[in-house]
Design an enzyme around this catalytic site. Sequence first.
Site, PDB file in Angstrom:
ATOM      1  N   CYS A 116      20.486 -13.532  24.776  1.00 32.05           N
ATOM      2  CA  CYS A 116      21.143 -14.681  25.426  1.00 32.05           C
ATOM      3  C   CYS A 116      22.637 -14.759  25.112  1.00 32.05           C
ATOM      4  CB  CYS A 116      20.449 -15.969  25.022  1.00 32.05           C
ATOM      5  SG  CYS A 116      18.701 -15.932  25.402  1.00 32.05           S
ATOM      6  N   HIS A 258      24.791 -21.636  26.990  1.00 31.99           N
ATOM      7  CA  HIS A 258      23.618 -20.868  27.428  1.00 31.99           C
ATOM      8  C   HIS A 258      22.499 -21.871  27.719  1.00 31.99           C
ATOM      9  CE1 HIS A 258      20.175 -18.427  27.652  1.00 31.99           C
ATOM     10  NE2 HIS A 258      19.708 -18.768  26.465  1.00 31.99           N
ATOM     11  N   ASN A 288      15.523 -20.547  31.671  1.00 32.01           N
ATOM     12  CA  ASN A 288      16.346 -19.717  30.789  1.00 32.01           C
ATOM     13  C   ASN A 288      16.409 -18.301  31.362  1.00 32.01           C
ATOM     14  OD1 ASN A 288      17.360 -18.103  28.743  1.00 32.01           O
ATOM     15  ND2 ASN A 288      16.109 -19.006  27.121  1.00 32.01           N
TER      16      ASN A 288
END
Length: 331
Positions: A116, A258, A288
């Site tokens: 990420c 993020h 996500n």
Amino acid sequence: MPEPLRIRIAGSGRALPDKVLTNQWFIDRLETSEEWIRERTGILERRIASEGESTATLATTAARKALADAKMSVDDIDMIIVATITPECPFPSTACFVQQALGGPPVPAFDLAAACSGYIYGFIVSSFLLQNGLYRNILLIGAETMSKITDYDDRSTCILFGDGAGATILSASPKTDGPALLHYRMQAEGSGLSMLAVPAGGSRLPASKMTIDERLHYVKMQGREVYKLAVKRNLELIDSTLAEAGVSPEDIALVIPHQSNLRIIESARQRLGLPQDRVFTNIQRYGNTSAASIPICIDECREMGRIKPGDLVLLVGFGAGLTWGSALIRI
Ligand code: UT7
């Protein structure tokens, strides 16, 4: 504060699959509920690749849009970097697949695996390469098909992830007081590697009947532990980046975090004392998307006019590795 690295975002683009997985899709198959998913994650729906869509096809679509936005051709690109943990295959790199699809000259092309945090790592590395004049325009893409490594029988992880790609063209900027990377942080803590991982399919545990039977090719996550560390590291990151840069939260026009969990983002917002409209979120629509999440956000923000020349924008991310990073940029 160190010397700013003079770089600008010359263009951006995004690609999201058409196929939507709503919370109801999971409720129909697993023991879960709309309330649990919404309250614990903030996610309402995610996009999932259809047959024929892969990390490289999404990355290429996003890249073409970024080139059009920057009014550039592939011949203007000096380097291709794809941040991903769901590559097209173990090798060659996804970046080489993108290069093949785009055509163009034989410029360097490689993948960057920092989960990420991958886009932020790529942004920082690109900034140094551009600053020293070796390259003029770098195509930096974050692209993932998390659906390919998600276990749809594991209710604690499958509700989280989505697919997508965001592409940016980063260019050297001639003006000293213009667009720049003002400050950054980039760290990793390998001691936490087993907290969030795909255990099998690499050289450590190659594919076998056992690894498939035990579903070891899918994401395994110690959710609560990762959550606690994500909150802690995000707060430390924000504090140290702003303090070292001599910038106060009120100076930040927009934070682009993020998109891992709305509650993690909310804890960062509260620490900064910023109103909700100064912290961008789209996790509600996309879930996500790992390395793709920040460049998808950047593209949406540019399109919506949420970031404009002169604005200070803070990118922050945390993910598997464990890795984390921040980039304070002037648009
Ligand atoms: O992007 C990279 C970094 N990733 C992250 O930062 C993600 C970090 N982790 C998280 O976002 C959260 O930990 C989750 C959303 C994954 C889980 O939320 P949580 O508040 O940490 O829940 P939990 O894991 O502590 O589980 C609480 C309960 C458990 O039941 P018991 O043991 O209390 O009876 C779970 O079994 O919720 C249960 N549970 C579910 N219930 C309904 C777990 N998944 C689900 C589900 N639906 N889908």
